[in-house]
Design a protein around this motif. Structure first.
Motif, PDB file in Angstrom:
ATOM      1  N   ARG A  36       0.813  -1.223   0.000  1.00 43.37           N
ATOM      2  CA  ARG A  36       0.000   0.000   0.000  1.00 43.37           C
ATOM      3  C   ARG A  36       0.841   1.266   0.000  1.00 43.37           C
ATOM      4  NH1 ARG A  36      -2.153  -3.308   3.984  1.00 43.37           N
ATOM      5  NH2 ARG A  36      -4.115  -4.335   3.405  1.00 43.37           N
ATOM      6  N   GLY A  37       2.060   1.189   0.512  1.00 37.33           N
ATOM      7  CA  GLY A  37       2.887   2.380   0.604  1.00 37.33           C
ATOM      8  C   GLY A  37       4.290   2.045   1.029  1.00 37.33           C
ATOM      9  N   ASN A  38       5.077   3.062   1.353  1.00 41.05           N
ATOM     10  CA  ASN A  38       6.491   2.878   1.628  1.00 41.05           C
ATOM     11  C   ASN A  38       6.869   3.162   3.086  1.00 41.05           C
ATOM     12  OD1 ASN A  38       7.190   2.158  -1.054  1.00 41.05           O
ATOM     13  ND2 ASN A  38       7.044   4.309  -1.638  1.00 41.05           N
ATOM     14  N   LYS A  39       5.875   3.107   3.972  1.00 39.06           N
ATOM     15  CA  LYS A  39       6.142   3.272   5.398  1.00 39.06           C
ATOM     16  C   LYS A  39       5.278   2.281   6.165  1.00 39.06           C
ATOM     17  CE  LYS A  39       6.946   7.350   7.058  1.00 39.06           C
ATOM     18  NZ  LYS A  39       6.838   8.751   7.586  1.00 39.06           N
ATOM     19  N   TRP A  40       5.868   1.658   7.166  1.00 40.29           N
ATOM     20  CA  TRP A  40       5.135   0.651   7.947  1.00 40.29           C
ATOM     21  C   TRP A  40       5.617   0.675   9.391  1.00 40.29           C
ATOM     22  CZ3 TRP A  40       0.936  -2.184   6.956  1.00 40.29           C
ATOM     23  CH2 TRP A  40       0.600  -3.185   7.865  1.00 40.29           C
ATOM     24  N   THR A  41       4.641   0.677  10.305  1.00 35.62           N
ATOM     25  CA  THR A  41       4.968   0.650  11.727  1.00 35.62           C
ATOM     26  C   THR A  41       4.618  -0.708  12.305  1.00 35.62           C
ATOM     27  OG1 THR A  41       4.596   3.026  11.980  1.00 35.62           O
ATOM     28  CG2 THR A  41       4.533   1.689  13.981  1.00 35.62           C
ATOM     29  N   ALA A  42       5.616  -1.361  12.862  1.00 38.81           N
ATOM     30  CA  ALA A  42       5.431  -2.650  13.525  1.00 38.81           C
ATOM     31  C   ALA A  42       5.302  -2.416  15.024  1.00 38.81           C
ATOM     32  CB  ALA A  42       6.614  -3.561  13.248  1.00 38.81           C
ATOM     33  N   THR A  43       4.335  -3.092  15.636  1.00 42.23           N
ATOM     34  CA  THR A  43       4.096  -2.943  17.072  1.00 42.23           C
ATOM     35  C   THR A  43       4.377  -4.268  17.769  1.00 42.23           C
ATOM     36  OG1 THR A  43       2.419  -1.246  16.667  1.00 42.23           O
ATOM     37  CG2 THR A  43       2.412  -2.315  18.826  1.00 42.23           C
ATOM     38  N   ILE A  44       5.279  -4.248  18.729  1.00 41.97           N
ATOM     39  CA  ILE A  44       5.636  -5.439  19.497  1.00 41.97           C
ATOM     40  C   ILE A  44       5.204  -5.228  20.936  1.00 41.97           C
ATOM     41  CG2 ILE A  44       7.544  -6.868  20.346  1.00 41.97           C
ATOM     42  CD1 ILE A  44       8.107  -4.830  17.250  1.00 41.97           C
ATOM     43  N   ALA A  45       4.336  -6.097  21.415  1.00 43.03           N
ATOM     44  CA  ALA A  45       3.871  -5.992  22.795  1.00 43.03           C
ATOM     45  C   ALA A  45       4.975  -6.461  23.734  1.00 43.03           C
ATOM     46  CB  ALA A  45       2.611  -6.837  22.982  1.00 43.03           C
ATOM     47  N   THR A  46       5.565  -5.538  24.480  1.00 47.69           N
ATOM     48  CA  THR A  46       6.633  -5.869  25.415  1.00 47.69           C
ATOM     49  C   THR A  46       6.803  -4.734  26.409  1.00 47.69           C
ATOM     50  OG1 THR A  46       8.967  -6.439  25.644  1.00 47.69           O
ATOM     51  CG2 THR A  46       8.407  -4.903  23.881  1.00 47.69           C
ATOM     52  N   SER A  47       7.164  -5.094  27.604  1.00 52.24           N
ATOM     53  CA  SER A  47       7.456  -4.080  28.613  1.00 52.24           C
ATOM     54  C   SER A  47       8.950  -3.770  28.675  1.00 52.24           C
ATOM     55  CB  SER A  47       6.972  -4.562  29.996  1.00 52.24           C
ATOM     56  OG  SER A  47       7.620  -5.774  30.336  1.00 52.24           O
ATOM     57  N   LYS A  48       9.737  -4.515  27.905  1.00 50.61           N
ATOM     58  CA  LYS A  48      11.183  -4.315  27.904  1.00 50.61           C
ATOM     59  C   LYS A  48      11.561  -3.155  26.996  1.00 50.61           C
ATOM     60  CE  LYS A  48      12.255  -8.580  26.740  1.00 50.61           C
ATOM     61  NZ  LYS A  48      13.096  -9.786  26.493  1.00 50.61           N
ATOM     62  N   ALA A  49      12.616  -2.492  27.332  1.00 49.89           N
ATOM     63  CA  ALA A  49      13.098  -1.375  26.520  1.00 49.89           C
ATOM     64  C   ALA A  49      14.180  -1.859  25.569  1.00 49.89           C
ATOM     65  CB  ALA A  49      13.655  -0.273  27.411  1.00 49.89           C
ATOM     66  N   ALA A  50      14.127  -1.366  24.340  1.00 49.43           N
ATOM     67  CA  ALA A  50      15.133  -1.723  23.341  1.00 49.43           C
ATOM     68  C   ALA A  50      16.224  -0.661  23.278  1.00 49.43           C
ATOM     69  CB  ALA A  50      14.474  -1.863  21.968  1.00 49.43           C
ATOM     70  N   ASN A  51      17.443  -1.112  23.059  1.00 48.21           N
ATOM     71  CA  ASN A  51      18.538  -0.147  22.892  1.00 48.21           C
ATOM     72  C   ASN A  51      19.267  -0.309  21.552  1.00 48.21           C
ATOM     73  OD1 ASN A  51      19.976  -2.474  23.320  1.00 48.21           O
ATOM     74  ND2 ASN A  51      20.866  -1.837  25.277  1.00 48.21           N
ATOM     75  N   ARG A  52      18.807  -1.304  20.753  1.00 48.47           N
ATOM     76  CA  ARG A  52      19.445  -1.515  19.450  1.00 48.47           C
ATOM     77  C   ARG A  52      18.499  -2.329  18.570  1.00 48.47           C
ATOM     78  NH1 ARG A  52      25.183  -2.804  17.575  1.00 48.47           N
ATOM     79  NH2 ARG A  52      24.938  -4.347  15.924  1.00 48.47           N
ATOM     80  N   ILE A  53      18.335  -1.894  17.323  1.00 50.81           N
ATOM     81  CA  ILE A  53      17.536  -2.640  16.344  1.00 50.81           C
ATOM     82  C   ILE A  53      18.337  -2.689  15.042  1.00 50.81           C
ATOM     83  CG2 ILE A  53      15.394  -2.760  15.032  1.00 50.81           C
ATOM     84  CD1 ILE A  53      14.095  -1.141  17.326  1.00 50.81           C
ATOM     85  N   GLN A  54      18.488  -3.901  14.481  1.00 57.64           N
ATOM     86  CA  GLN A  54      19.334  -4.092  13.299  1.00 57.64           C
ATOM     87  C   GLN A  54      18.543  -4.778  12.188  1.00 57.64           C
ATOM     88  OE1 GLN A  54      23.025  -3.591  12.682  1.00 57.64           O
ATOM     89  NE2 GLN A  54      22.057  -3.844  10.681  1.00 57.64           N
ATOM     90  N   ILE A  55      18.412  -4.111  11.034  1.00 62.63           N
ATOM     91  CA  ILE A  55      17.834  -4.731   9.839  1.00 62.63           C
ATOM     92  C   ILE A  55      18.886  -5.627   9.196  1.00 62.63           C
ATOM     93  CG2 ILE A  55      16.979  -4.290   7.511  1.00 62.63           C
ATOM     94  CD1 ILE A  55      15.751  -1.727   8.472  1.00 62.63           C
ATOM     95  N   ASP A  56      18.476  -6.796   8.692  1.00 60.40           N
ATOM     96  CA  ASP A  56      19.354  -7.713   7.968  1.00 60.40           C
ATOM     97  C   ASP A  56      20.619  -8.031   8.754  1.00 60.40           C
ATOM     98  OD1 ASP A  56      20.474  -9.277   5.908  1.00 60.40           O
ATOM     99  OD2 ASP A  56      21.384  -7.533   4.942  1.00 60.40           O
ATOM    100  N   PRO A  57      20.466  -8.620   9.921  1.00 61.99           N
ATOM    101  CA  PRO A  57      21.641  -8.869  10.773  1.00 61.99           C
ATOM    102  C   PRO A  57      22.646  -9.849  10.174  1.00 61.99           C
ATOM    103  CG  PRO A  57      19.676  -9.909  11.675  1.00 61.99           C
ATOM    104  CD  PRO A  57      19.205  -9.038  10.563  1.00 61.99           C
ATOM    105  N   ASP A  58      22.226 -10.673   9.197  1.00 63.72           N
ATOM    106  CA  ASP A  58      23.145 -11.636   8.583  1.00 63.72           C
ATOM    107  C   ASP A  58      23.812 -11.096   7.319  1.00 63.72           C
ATOM    108  OD1 ASP A  58      22.535 -13.517  10.548  1.00 63.72           O
ATOM    109  OD2 ASP A  58      20.840 -14.307   9.412  1.00 63.72           O
ATOM    110  N   ASN A  59      23.544  -9.822   7.003  1.00 61.51           N
ATOM    111  CA  ASN A  59      24.193  -9.152   5.865  1.00 61.51           C
ATOM    112  C   ASN A  59      23.967  -9.896   4.543  1.00 61.51           C
ATOM    113  OD1 ASN A  59      25.406  -6.997   7.391  1.00 61.51           O
ATOM    114  ND2 ASN A  59      26.893  -8.500   8.141  1.00 61.51           N
ATOM    115  N   LEU A  60      22.711 -10.249   4.286  1.00 63.56           N
ATOM    116  CA  LEU A  60      22.355 -10.951   3.054  1.00 63.56           C
ATOM    117  C   LEU A  60      21.768 -10.037   1.993  1.00 63.56           C
ATOM    118  CD1 LEU A  60      20.717 -14.068   4.744  1.00 63.56           C
ATOM    119  CD2 LEU A  60      22.861 -14.053   3.452  1.00 63.56           C
TER     120      LEU A  60
END
Length: 644
Positions: A607-631
């Protein structure tokens, strides 16, 4: 589902946007990136599921050839009888053949289209084929009419070859000068103990007639390789008595051309996983120990069935060794290597048979069993070139370089020798697929002795951002020289690795790809057949991938635009800035030291070029990595990593 117009009007009114919609252009969605492309509907010849249709047909040709090598004049003379089988639904008043030796003339199309500075496909220009006798026969009617145009030869018959099983025979005598520089495909390598002749494209051969374009008559220019019919070959090569000949197929007369000791060594090699000498280095040049006669000429007789071509090599300088190839069915084949003393050595060609054996065994186990009785590696003036059961590889190659070229050229026995695609137009269907399977073969050889960078997607980014790049679908003779390695080899191989490791997963990919190989073995698939086979076998509509990656010059550019931690959920907004949509595999690292991997399907970009993913968690994130295996070769990786 029933949708009420009244509900739609109320919704627009509630949102207060009805008037705005009339005042500006509609925002488009991304459906065009996911639409069908090419003509991929099935018919009686080719199924929409990617298998040959119930009425699929294919013509074939059987060859009987006798040739003699003159090593003083560097000339090959031959007698050929070709039996053509017309399985098509139409009668054929003529056929087209290739006389590729005419590439080596001053006025050939290939010579005239070679850049002034030369390239890999430059070659000698003092050659060309001479036809000294010719006859073409259908039933009892014989014709002597033919027309040669550059590297093509049109053969006319007095009456058409009948449809659906009709036969014709073409008989001719021919000769040509063996080029020294044969476009990195054939030629002559000088060594201290004698010339190594690598002989390929050495006889007139019939072109493919199919249900797609009829006669496939693209000229032989250089980069575009071959598209050939399958058939049975019975060929004899007469050489000086002190020469050794190796070739495609099985030697029929070992008692006439080998000594009793050499026959005994062959039997030992056939049962040995270790390399066994047939001719030891110290025996080269000693004809009393290596040749059954001491004067005149000797004729070597080979046969090979259900193949699209044959090639051979001849020299008096050969060291010769062999070892057993173990196949999954329990059958055996024989790996062999021939090379002059200059190529010998622990880091050199003394490991060639080991490499050949391992390569054939790997591909047989992983994809499809090797069908030929021998696999012969020849140390040559040719840097690397493949023919059924025979490879010509650079005589100076050593170590990782020798492994790479050996593994690659023997991988071609699967693409295009077994799966007979059209190399003149679609090199990615053989070079790309072969480079892809080479990656896994190298990983598995000798517990990772050598490394492959094929899966290093990031190393391809500089080329993918270059404004001179071309698409994978560019014909090889059209592609700029600096692009061919990427359009034919690296980009399709990178795409196949992405498809297996990132998009589908090995299990779904392997099921579909092995079915493609099995269904099209010894047949002529088109790109659409491959796309349909993979879609159906994997249960996935991959139009967006075929269209985006294999056709055109678009790129992948994913990113993380925003991250919000609310205490109850984690909201990650991803963006797609590229032309090629792609699923998102990403890792989330939490402040408590834990990590989890997530995946979003490619449909988020419909439908478009922006997407928001929602993850139910009470934990805080300090790092998010797209394509962690470098493929994924993302052209802008700067926004693939978010850190708090």
């Amino acid at each position: 589902m029933k949708f009420r117009f009244q509900t739609l009007c109320i919704a627009f009114s509630f949102l207060g946007i009805a008037n705005v919609l009339y005042a500006q252009d509609a925002v488009p969605n991304n459906q065009p990136k996911f639409d069908e492309f090419m003509y991929r509907r099935g018919n009686e010849y080719r199924s929409a599921s990617g298998i040959p249709g119930p009425q699929y047909w294919q013509n074939s040709a059987d060859y009987v050839i006798e040739a003699e090598l003159d090593d003083t004049k560097n000339v090959l003379k031959g007698k050929l009888t070709m039996t053509y089988h017309n399985n098509s639904p139409e009668a054929l008043p003529y056929i087209w053949m290739y006389v590729e030796q005419n590439r080596f003339t001053e006025n050939s199309r290939g010579t005239l289209t070679t850049p002034s500075g030369g390239n890999r496909y430059a070659g000698d220009t003092d050659g060309g084929i001479k036809i000294t006798y010719f006859a073409a026969k259908v039933h009892s009617s014989t014709s002597d009419k033919y027309l040669v145009n550059d590297t093509r030869m049109q053969v006319f018959f007095k009456e058409p070859i009948p449809a659906k099983g009709g036969k014709a025979t073409v008989t001719m005598n021919f000769e040509f000068k063996i080029p020294k520089d044969g476009m990195d495909r054939m030629g002559r390598l000088e060594s201290k103990q004698g010339t190594v002749y690598s002989i390929a494209q050495w006889y007139p051969k019939v072109a493919v007639f199919d249900d797609i374009v009829g006669w496939n008559t693209d000229p032989y220019l250089g980069a575009g390789e071959f598209f050939l019919e399958y058939g049975n070959f019975d060929y004899k090569i007469t050489v000086p008595y002190d020469h050794i000949v190796v070739g495609s197929g099985e030697l029929q007369n070992p008692e006439e051309v080998l000594t009793k000791e050499q026959i005994s060594r062959f039997k030992k090699a056939a049962d040995s996983d270790k390399t066994v000498y047939i001719i030891e280095p110290k025996e080269v040049g000693n004809t009393k120990n290596t040749r059954p006669q001491q004067k005149g000429t000797v004729t070597w007789h080979f046969k090979m069935n259900n193949t699209r071509d044959v090639a051979f090599a001849s020299s008096k300088s050969f060291i010769w060794d062999a070892a057993k190839i173990n196949l999954p069915s329990g059958k055996k084949a024989l790996a062999q290597s021939v090379y002059p003393a200059e190529s010998n050595g622990k880091e050199g060609w003394s490991r060639s048979t080991e490499y050949t054996k391992n390569s054939i065994e790997n591909y047989s186990k992983k994809w499809f069993e090797y069908p030929y009785p021998v696999a012969v590696n020849v140390a040559s003036n040719v840097g690397g070139m493949e023919y059924p059961g025979v490879s010509f590889c650079g005589g100076n190659s050593k170590g990782a370089s020798l492994w790479d070229v050996t593994d690659h050229e023997f991988g071609h026995n699967w693409f295009p020798m077994i799966v007979g695609s059209n190399e003149r137009r679609y090199p990615w269907m053989d070079e790309g697929f072969n480079t892809f399977i080479n990656y896994y073969s190298t990983k598995e050889f000798n517990k990772g002795e050598y490394q492959s960078d094929i899966a290093d997607a990031k190393s391809k980014v500089a080329w993918m951002k270059w404004n001179g790049r071309e698409g994978i679908n560019t014909y090889p003779d059209v592609a700029r020289s600096m692009n061919l390695a990427y359009t034919a080899y690296y980009k399709p191989a990178t795409g196949m690795i992405m498809l297996r490791e990132y998009i589908l997963g090995p299990e779904r990919f392997d099921t579909a790809f092995k079915a493609y190989i099995e269904n099209w073995a010894y047949k002529h698939p088109q790109p659409s057949d491959f796309f349909n086979a993979m879609d159906n076998g994997a249960g996935e509509n991959l139009n967006w991938f075929w269209k985006g990656w294999f056709y055109g010059t678009g790129n992948i550019d994913l990113g993380i635009a925003e991250v919000k931690n609310t205490g109850k959920e984690l909201q990650i907004t991803f963006i797609n800035k590229g032309e090629v949509p792609m699923p998102i595999v990403y890792d989330i690292y939490y402040t408590d030291g834990t990590k989890e991997r997530k995946m979003l399907p490619v449909e988020i970009w419909q439908r478009g070029n922006k997407w928001t993913a929602t993850i139910a968690t009470s934990k805080a994130a300090n790092r998010i990595q797209i394509d962690p295996d470098n493929l994924v070769p993302d052209i802008d990786p700067t926004d693939n990593l978010w850190m708090k």
